[in-house]
Design an enzyme around this catalytic site. Sequence first.
Site, PDB file in Angstrom:
ATOM      1  N   LYS A   1       0.792  -0.977   0.042  1.00 42.69           N
ATOM      2  CA  LYS A   1      -0.105   0.047   0.186  1.00 42.69           C
ATOM      3  C   LYS A   1       0.695   1.324   0.112  1.00 42.69           C
ATOM      4  O   LYS A   1       2.091   1.215   0.365  1.00 42.69           O
ATOM      5  CB  LYS A   1      -1.036   0.037   1.173  1.00 42.69           C
ATOM      6  CG  LYS A   1      -0.244  -0.299   2.590  1.00 42.69           C
ATOM      7  CD  LYS A   1       0.125   1.233   3.294  1.00 42.69           C
ATOM      8  CE  LYS A   1       0.787   1.134   4.553  1.00 42.69           C
ATOM      9  NZ  LYS A   1       1.614   2.252   4.945  1.00 42.69           N
TER      10      LYS A   1
ATOM     11  N   ASP B   1      -2.269  -2.064  10.667  1.00 44.58           N
ATOM     12  CA  ASP B   1      -2.648  -2.007   9.266  1.00 44.58           C
ATOM     13  C   ASP B   1      -3.465  -3.350   8.490  1.00 44.58           C
ATOM     14  O   ASP B   1      -3.623  -3.267   7.501  1.00 44.58           O
ATOM     15  CB  ASP B   1      -1.448  -1.725   8.441  1.00 44.58           C
ATOM     16  CG  ASP B   1      -0.899  -0.433   8.309  1.00 44.58           C
ATOM     17  OD1 ASP B   1      -1.760   0.714   8.990  1.00 44.58           O
ATOM     18  OD2 ASP B   1      -0.065   0.179   8.111  1.00 44.58           O
TER      19      ASP B   1
HETATM   20  O1  C5P Z   1       0.301  -1.799  15.024  1.00 45.69           O
HETATM   21  P1  C5P Z   1       1.658  -2.085  14.557  1.00 45.69           P
HETATM   22  O2  C5P Z   1       2.212  -3.313  15.246  1.00 45.69           O
HETATM   23  O3  C5P Z   1       1.899  -2.121  13.079  1.00 45.69           O
HETATM   24  O4  C5P Z   1       2.665  -0.925  15.193  1.00 45.69           O
HETATM   25  C1  C5P Z   1       3.841  -1.061  15.250  1.00 45.69           C
HETATM   26  C2  C5P Z   1       4.195   0.158  16.227  1.00 45.69           C
HETATM   27  O5  C5P Z   1       4.023   1.547  15.680  1.00 45.69           O
HETATM   28  C3  C5P Z   1       3.554   0.111  17.513  1.00 45.69           C
HETATM   29  O6  C5P Z   1       4.246  -0.395  18.353  1.00 45.69           O
HETATM   30  C4  C5P Z   1       3.803   1.932  17.761  1.00 45.69           C
HETATM   31  O7  C5P Z   1       4.762   2.026  18.626  1.00 45.69           O
HETATM   32  C5  C5P Z   1       3.445   2.398  16.586  1.00 45.69           C
HETATM   33  N1  C5P Z   1       2.338   2.621  16.177  1.00 45.69           N
HETATM   34  C6  C5P Z   1       1.707   3.767  16.694  1.00 45.69           C
HETATM   35  N2  C5P Z   1       0.344   4.332  16.271  1.00 45.69           N
HETATM   36  C7  C5P Z   1      -0.269   3.525  15.370  1.00 45.69           C
HETATM   37  C8  C5P Z   1       0.357   2.595  14.749  1.00 45.69           C
HETATM   38  C9  C5P Z   1       1.634   2.100  15.003  1.00 45.69           C
HETATM   39  O8  C5P Z   1       2.251   4.438  17.671  1.00 45.69           O
HETATM   40  N3  C5P Z   1      -1.406   4.079  14.977  1.00 45.69           N
END
Ligand code: C5P
Length: 318
Positions: free
Chosen positions: A25, A169
């Site tokens: 994406k 995501d």
């Molecule tokens: O959700 P995901 O594991 O992809 O996110 C990875 C990191 O990115 C999270 O641990 C967080 O530190 C950060 N993140 C965030 N806010 C979001 C998405 C991700 O702070 N909306």
Amino acid sequence: MFFPQVGTALSTRAGPRWECLAPAKLNLYLHVQGRRPDGFHQLETLMVPVRIYDHLRWIPGDSTQPTTGLTLRIRNDVPPAPPATGSAASTPLTAGPENLVLRAARLLAEAAGFVPQGRFELVKRIPLQAGMGGGSSDAAATLQLANAAWQTGFSPAQLRELATELGSDVPYFLQPFPAICRGRGEQVASLTGFPHMHFVVVKPPIGLATAEVFHHWRRHPTKTAAGSLDALVTLLRRGALAQAAGLMVNELEQAAARLSPWIEQARRAFDECHCTARCMTGSGSAFMGVMPSAREARRVAGYLAGKRLGAVWATSSC
Ligand code: C5P
């Protein structure tokens, strides 16, 4: 449409084989609304799936053999950084239990109450730490593929719940259409009437870790984009790229630029091509521009490849 082989058992001598494609994406807009009590950040972002795909296959275990559990084999087909960038750090690609394919498969099997065995094979073409959603797309593809191959019969709502556990995501990739995503990213509102779009993407040789980019955003928050997303969507639907350019903002871009000099270099290179409808995607480090045609995308990709800023793609929306 995006998972042309899901639900299709390909006959081979070894038995049925299940395959699907996991698209990347691009974020054309990303507004960080602030930090949430759960530590994540509240987002409003526009995402478009593009034709850069990882390829996932599942081969069932042989029930006559001793149980081996689930395994994952990865082939790395991510285009390398150009020679001039030499030995720049590359992100390790691991097939261990922390890989999102195995995590997604285990989560689904646990929810269904059985112990799966067999092998996943992943051909990786989406670069890592690029802000292009590769790992999340692999996880969503695994949920879809395993749900079909293992006949677990989870509904789309149940799959969304599992996807949210795996990453912010991941729910988006269960139905990767152009969409506005809110919340952590998991509240997905698909957009209709979006035109087929052309893009150029540059992935610098050094990637960026999402958590670190958000951390830097908190120290130096950028606030530029609020309130302009509806107007951007209207302009993109009309193909009015010159006007859309001013509204294409990624509020993580400055934080990423503090972490990596490549971001500023990529932005300058796009400016040299008079490509103004451009921004970093996700938490970087890939940078992308919207192009008026496939031909223009190829032309700009050729120019940027010559600048040796990293791997370059001319691509389009799925
Ligand atoms: O959700 P995901 O594991 O992809 O996110 C990875 C990191 O990115 C999270 O641990 C967080 O530190 C950060 N993140 C965030 N806010 C979001 C998405 C991700 O702070 N909306």
